[in-house]
Design an enzyme around this catalytic site. Structure first.
Site, mmCIF file in Angstrom:
data_model
loop_
_atom_site.group_PDB
_atom_site.id
_atom_site.type_symbol
_atom_site.label_atom_id
_atom_site.label_comp_id
_atom_site.label_asym_id
_atom_site.label_seq_id
_atom_site.Cartn_x
_atom_site.Cartn_y
_atom_site.Cartn_z
ATOM 1 N N GLU A 79 9.655 -11.053 -108.521
ATOM 2 C CA GLU A 79 10.503 -10.963 -110.059
ATOM 3 C C GLU A 79 11.901 -10.456 -109.617
ATOM 4 O O GLU A 79 12.923 -10.499 -110.331
ATOM 5 C CB GLU A 79 9.807 -10.186 -110.779
ATOM 6 N N HIS A 118 -0.927 -6.824 -119.736
ATOM 7 C CA HIS A 118 -0.320 -8.156 -120.291
ATOM 8 C C HIS A 118 -0.157 -8.171 -121.868
ATOM 9 O O HIS A 118 -0.582 -9.229 -122.412
ATOM 10 C CB HIS A 118 -1.581 -9.037 -119.758
HETATM 11 C C1 LIG Z 1 3.990 -8.697 -111.589
HETATM 12 C C2 LIG Z 1 3.131 -10.002 -111.810
HETATM 13 N N1 LIG Z 1 3.723 -11.218 -111.447
HETATM 14 C C3 LIG Z 1 3.012 -12.320 -111.932
HETATM 15 C C4 LIG Z 1 1.855 -12.333 -112.406
HETATM 16 C C5 LIG Z 1 0.954 -13.623 -112.948
HETATM 17 N N2 LIG Z 1 -0.011 -13.845 -111.938
HETATM 18 C C6 LIG Z 1 -1.378 -13.693 -112.186
HETATM 19 S S1 LIG Z 1 -2.337 -13.995 -111.020
HETATM 20 C C7 LIG Z 1 -1.083 -14.695 -110.039
HETATM 21 C C8 LIG Z 1 -1.116 -15.315 -108.733
HETATM 22 C C9 LIG Z 1 -1.428 -14.221 -107.703
HETATM 23 O O1 LIG Z 1 -1.990 -14.836 -106.584
HETATM 24 P P1 LIG Z 1 -2.731 -14.325 -105.491
HETATM 25 O O2 LIG Z 1 -2.262 -12.974 -105.311
HETATM 26 O O3 LIG Z 1 -2.821 -15.397 -104.315
HETATM 27 O O4 LIG Z 1 -4.236 -14.069 -105.972
HETATM 28 P P2 LIG Z 1 -5.328 -15.276 -106.405
HETATM 29 O O5 LIG Z 1 -5.090 -15.382 -107.819
HETATM 30 O O6 LIG Z 1 -5.365 -16.327 -105.685
HETATM 31 O O7 LIG Z 1 -6.619 -14.625 -106.358
HETATM 32 C C10 LIG Z 1 0.333 -14.534 -110.629
HETATM 33 C C11 LIG Z 1 1.373 -15.055 -110.183
HETATM 34 C C12 LIG Z 1 1.246 -10.986 -112.643
HETATM 35 N N3 LIG Z 1 -0.068 -10.918 -113.277
HETATM 36 N N4 LIG Z 1 1.861 -9.904 -112.033
#
Ligand SMILES: Cc1ncc(C[n+]2csc(CCOP(=O)(O)OP(=O)(O)O)c2C)c(N)n1
Ligand SMILES: Cc1ncc(C[n+]2csc(CCOP(=O)(O)OP(=O)(O)O)c2C)c(N)n1
Ligand SMILES: [Mg+2]
Ligand SMILES: [Mg+2]
Lengths: 357, 332, 357, 332
Positions: free
Chosen positions: B60, B129
């Site tokens: 971000e 959220h």
């Molecule tokens: C600071 C922040 N940015 C964006 C999000 C939205 N978001 C939720 S899960 C996710 C993906 C995370 O990917 P990863 O760390 O690979 O975990 P996975 O879902 O694959 O287990 C995102 C971008 C968030 N929750 N928090």
């Protein structure tokens, strides 16, 4: 290049001679370039020594982070840039500003807080700007301009305008996470940006190895696919050559690079002192670095290359004149009006209240 | 006129802007996703190409900073944060950088960036959220803040925001996405800083913000059924906000309810209450009532969510209370 | 380990048999451990399949990010931990919670939004907690707990309590700059923390190589001096062994490590769908990964090692019972009161208003 | 009693806390520096060792997050931000994490972290090195915010903050460092949430925050010379703030000036003005006046700085205006 105000206000015979000399030797490859870079480095050095004296005298109040000792970095990098390329600096950017062609009078006036300053008295030493020559901004939040430089490169790519942006930052700046995010974005979008890390081994009072385990800053981009180069930051020709490679790479669409230039700041983190007096144990390091003075080295090299003493002296005098003109320009300039303090919170175009000034 | 949903209106604004102006581009998380932005950006990447619609890593800070940097170079980016909560990682480029550059450099440069942040809450998502943090940014000089509540404004304010030469925080609320309203085709702007009167009335003024503006309209209808003639104002733009319009209304009604979708302390409702209590001192017949979220994070469990969020019913109760006080005083 | 509520509420003959079996084979080195890990993985799988069904049925409303396909990572890592070690999770932490010994009833109740939940109905699926067994918290801000885990390790170091903390996070989390800051702090202070990167190749809809240029996540710490290991995340024994090494290293004062476990989530980013239905082109990848099911692989290995069919079936039945007990427990539980919504904004100790509930 | 400077009082509080409680440690930028924290932490690393006084890389987010994590594990860290502006990089661990954990986990865990942020401005430092951002954090449920203006409170509030089981933002202002006052030896706490009456009076109430509380005291003296008898309240604690004390004073005086060192819109002064205008509606004889920074970043040039910052003179003018209005009305 002598500063605008110098030319306008002085037009001395000496200045004209220097200009002639510069263009004469510019045909001779590195010797000509080296003379130019020598001149730029000297202008930075002399300018900042003036600033240091004026801070000590109490005439300058804004916090000044001096670049003395690091002049080769800004100079070598900017020598590899076009006017239309942009640079992005930090709290320690007097050198970046002069090397990119910023006017010494308007910078000095800015440092004095005067209306004729490059930010009209809103910036002081830590905020410098000169759009015409691609100094897009220097601000003192550490790492603040690194993502901005990436954004400028993104703009260049979207517009295909062929420009390159350069982010200047220190070793301490790599402690900030969003610099790593920036490296990743630059690699991912193959942006025309060059990350210039000036490793002076300190972030204020903290030595590099008090902040991290390894002395390997040139590798900062490896994880993200940004190639890195380590160079002697006190050898202006080496800096220039490393920068030229990175700039060419960027301009031809091959993406970003990171350059680590190892150097040392002679003075304290902020202000004219030498830091050693406030308990930071830099004395030994300083002793090692002083003999590596980038300006003295360039001078020696110029002499080896056959430059005449006289030519060098002219450059030296010109640098002194330039700084003195800047000081007198700044002194003569008025302060901005108190009633203008609320101007420019918003841009004028949309006609909000109090945008003019 | 065409009836269009709030979500669709946002999409239209993006499409209009991307078509009209090569300086406009989108960057942010979820722009290539089929679901991240609801339908507000559906297939926008296919329509305009992934060069100008750039989905990003989960970064971000640098992504927002890059948008600011591109704006400093004359582009007009819209940087997208699918939730306002995530944008807290980008406060530095927004508050330290975007908000300050025009001032620092005395107007020699401007920062025409739009920062779009979505309020996305309810559905048992919980404290991290659900946040509606507009007041934090309203506090900051150099930023403009808009929060449309209708499809018409959703489109017109985004267009105005992108055309503005300053950093504008554009905040939409997913609870409004399905709402339909009249939306003209083509480009039009809603002036930033102007509020809209949604219902004319004389008994009590209700100022609503974002989702709570919709609830305020609903409350206005319920109050009318009870014989209370409220004037409902949709603030739309929080900074600058339309003080004149609100004061003119309060001058007439002497009573004010401010309904905000954010927290109470130091919230948008505090600023409006403070300003009107001050400048409208002579006209106010009773204290301004703030209907805002309690100073408490969002819970998850659905029943606690119900107890937590404010609705038209809270506005109705507040307005009824005020009018009652006045009637009581009048009869006393 | 069967869940508390299972033991309390069922105490079935079957459960006792499993326990006996477990302790019997636990002498046999890896076979005993593998059976335990097989049991844990199955419990996660069955629990989550229940959750998926309940989401589809509309009984569960809170967003659920399923861990199905990744069970070996949580299981293998937590098998290498003591109860007093702490784990820190994210939005996708049902598996972390069960593997570390969290109670399935209180998690299911939490997912239902019930008062008996592990957060008393304040967390839903994305916020899990069980201090007694070292689940210090899972929250859905990406990377949110990574610095916290570093802080827990700092606390452990300052107190010399010998505990280790583990940060579980996904490949997408390495996009966040402060994760890099965290790696640096951990290396610099030699903290007892293990960074567990579950590389499932997606951050929601974005494939790894849409977010970065290189597939080299195990190298994330190299720049900072944090050693990295890459392992097959669907081989629970390999995971366990890598984790054991890293935990030992941490516990003995040698500092942090980063483990990249390559795995795949079968379901969509959030909810029970398979993602393929909403336009994300994962179909081919999924086809490759389904046959690498970590549970099936463990089962085959157990049979090779001589485990009897009957023993396996008991484990499988127990997992099913466990999940079903959890669901019935959750269903029977009350919702938290609406009047308690403002409780616990502040901690009780200092007697602020409305801290109880 | 001993006269001790504000800076020295802060140092004493740290020393007391580090001596008394092994759970306390310091972490942040500049803790090993001879100048970063003024003299407020002078040689504290030598006295208590660099294990417990940890200077850090320039990594505001992770350092703050680490302090939060250590607090979740039962430590009582003080995390130091030598400027509030830099702390904007750490909004995520503060707002998303520290503020929420107790609530999310229903009180099963608390976050006894003190986040110390310094307001450091003037001296031509400019927009990014001058911000007083307390209102942004006052807005956030789950955080406490204190801003001492005297040496006594500087010590007592830091001790109270560290003893509190919740995240407390402790904000000190370098413009106060040289001020001297009575400071007891040893440990004592100033209750969070209690304001202090610095001057008893009946004509007008002046509520001052942080640096502006000192200016308010000064203004009170000047006003007394003019025959205006003001009641000066030092708020000390912004969240929770001592509404009862302020309301009781306004009940008596009927007039209120709020003097804050932050920006106006959605600032601390807005909250106090809104609350008092509401709950003190019946007592107020004139609009509450806010003396706050204009909605404008900080300039550098010394003369513009002078025009920008507010002082006792602005408070005096505001109070004089209010009392004049009342006297005018009384005589009318
Ligand atoms: C600071 C922040 N940015 C964006 C999000 C939205 N978001 C939720 S899960 C996710 C993906 C995370 O990917 P990863 O760390 O690979 O975990 P996975 O879902 O694959 O287990 C995102 C971008 C968030 N929750 N928090
Ligand atoms: C975000 C932020 N954190 C901290 C500071 C305080 N600060 C000013 S300069 C500096 C050191 C920067 O070190 P480096 O990047 O190596 O640059 P150098 O001063 O050595 O040129 C620090 C920490 C700041 N200005 N901004
Ligand atoms: Mg440095
Ligand atoms: Mg992933």
């Amino acid at each position: 290049m002598a500063s605008k105000c110098h030319l306008v206000e002085a037009e001395s015979a000496e200045a004209r001679q220097i200009a002639a000399l510069e263009s004469a030797v510019s045909r001779d490859g590195i010797a000509g370039l080296l003379l130019e870079m020598y001149s730029t480095m000297l202008r930075i050095r002399v300018f900042e020594e003036q600033v240091a004296a004026l801070v000590e005298a109490g005439e300058i109040k804004t916090p000044c982070h001096l670049y003395i000792g690091q002049e080769a970095v800004a100079t070598g990098v900017c020598a590899a840039l076009e006017v239309s390329d942009t640079i992005w600096g930090n709290h320690r950017s007097h050198g970046h500003y002069l090397a990119k062609g910023g006017d010494s009078c308007t910078m000095m006036a800015e440092i004095f807080g005067k209306k004729t300053g490059c930010c009209k008295g809103r910036g002081g030493s830590m905020h410098l700007f000169s759009k015409e020559v691609g100094i897009l901004g220097t601000v003192p939040i550490v790492a603040g301009t690194v993502p901005l430089a990436v954004g400028a490169a993104l703009a260049a790519k979207l517009r295909r305008d062929g420009s390159v942006s350069v982010a200047f930052f220190g070793d301490g700046t790599l402690d900030e996470g969003h610099v790593h995010e920036s490296l990743n974005l630059a690699a991912l979008y193959r942006l025309p940006v060059v990350f210039v890390c000036e490793n002076n081994f300190y972030a204020s009072h903290m030595q590099l190895l008090e902040r991290r385990v390894k002395d390997n800053l040139h590798q900062a981009g490896e994880f993200f696919g940004v190639p890195g180069v380590r160079e002697d930051g006190n050898d202006v020709v080496a800096v220039y050559e490393a920068a030229r490679g990175a700039v060419e790479r960027a301009r031809s669409g091959d993406g970003p690079s990171l350059l680590e230039f190892r150097t040392f700041r002679w003075r304290g983190h902020v202000g004219p002192s030498w830091d050693t007096d406030v308990g930071v144990k830099r004395r030994d390091e300083l002793k090692d670095w002083l003999p590596k003075d980038p300006i003295a080295r360039a001078r020696t090299r110029l002499l080896e290359l056959g430059a005449g003493m006289e030519a060098l002296e002219r450059v030296e005098n010109s640098a002194r004149d330039d700084a003195q003109f800047a000081v007198s320009f700044a002194r003569r300039s008025p302060y901005p009006g108190q009633d203008a303090v609320l101007d420019h919170v918003f841009a004028c175009s949309e006609g909000g209240p109090r945008c003019e000034g | 006129m065409r009836r269009v949903s709030y979500a669709q209106a946002i999409r239209e604004a993006h499409a209009e802007l991307l078509s009209a102006d090569p300086r406009v581009f989108l960057i942010g998380q979820g722009l290539w996703s089929p679901w991240y932005a609801g339908t507000t950006l559906k297939d926008i990447d296919r329509e305009f190409g992934r060069d100008r619609v750039i989905d990003t890593p989960v970064s971000e800070n640098a992504v927002t900073g890059a948008a600011v940097g591109a704006a400093l170079q004359g582009m007009h980016p819209i940087v997208f944060h699918p939730r306002m909560d995530f944008m807290l990682l980008a406060v530095d480029p927004i508050v330290n950088q975007a908000a300050n550059w025009c001032y620092i450099f005395s107007g020699q440069i401007s920062v025409p960036v739009v920062i779009r942040a979505v309020i996305n809450r309810g559905g048992e998502q919980g404290a991290q959220h659900s946040q509606a943090l507009h007041a934090m940014f309203m506090h900051v000089p150099g930023l403009k803040v808009v929060m449309p509540s209708t499809p018409y404004d959703a489109k017109g304010l985004l267009i105005a925001a992108v055309q503005d030469d300053n950093p504008v925080l554009y905040i939409d609320d997913r609870w409004l996405y399905e709402d339909e309203g009249d939306v003209p085709e083509g480009r039009y702007g809603v002036p930033i800083g102007s509020a809209a009167i949604r219902r004319k009335g004389t008994d009590v003024t209700i100022v609503g913000i974002s989702y709570m503006a919709r609830e305020a309209v609903e409350a206005g209808e319920q109050l009318a059924d009870e014989g209370i003639d409220s004037e409902v104002i949709d603030l739309r733009s929080l900074k600058p906000w339309d003080k004149e319009l609100v004061l003119a209304s309060v001058r007439k009604t002497g009573l004010l309810v401010v309904a905000d979708s954010g927290w109470r302390t130091c919230g948008a409702s505090a600023e409006i209450a403070a300003t009107v209590s001050g400048e409208g001192f002579a006209w106010l017949k009773a204290p301004v009532v703030r209907v805002a979220l309690p100073d408490c994070p969002a819970p998850t469990s659905r029943w606690q969510e119900k107890a937590y969020y404010r609705t038209a019913a809270d506005i109705v109760a507040a307005a009824r209370g005020l009018v009652g006080v006045r009637q009581y005083e009048a009869s006393a």
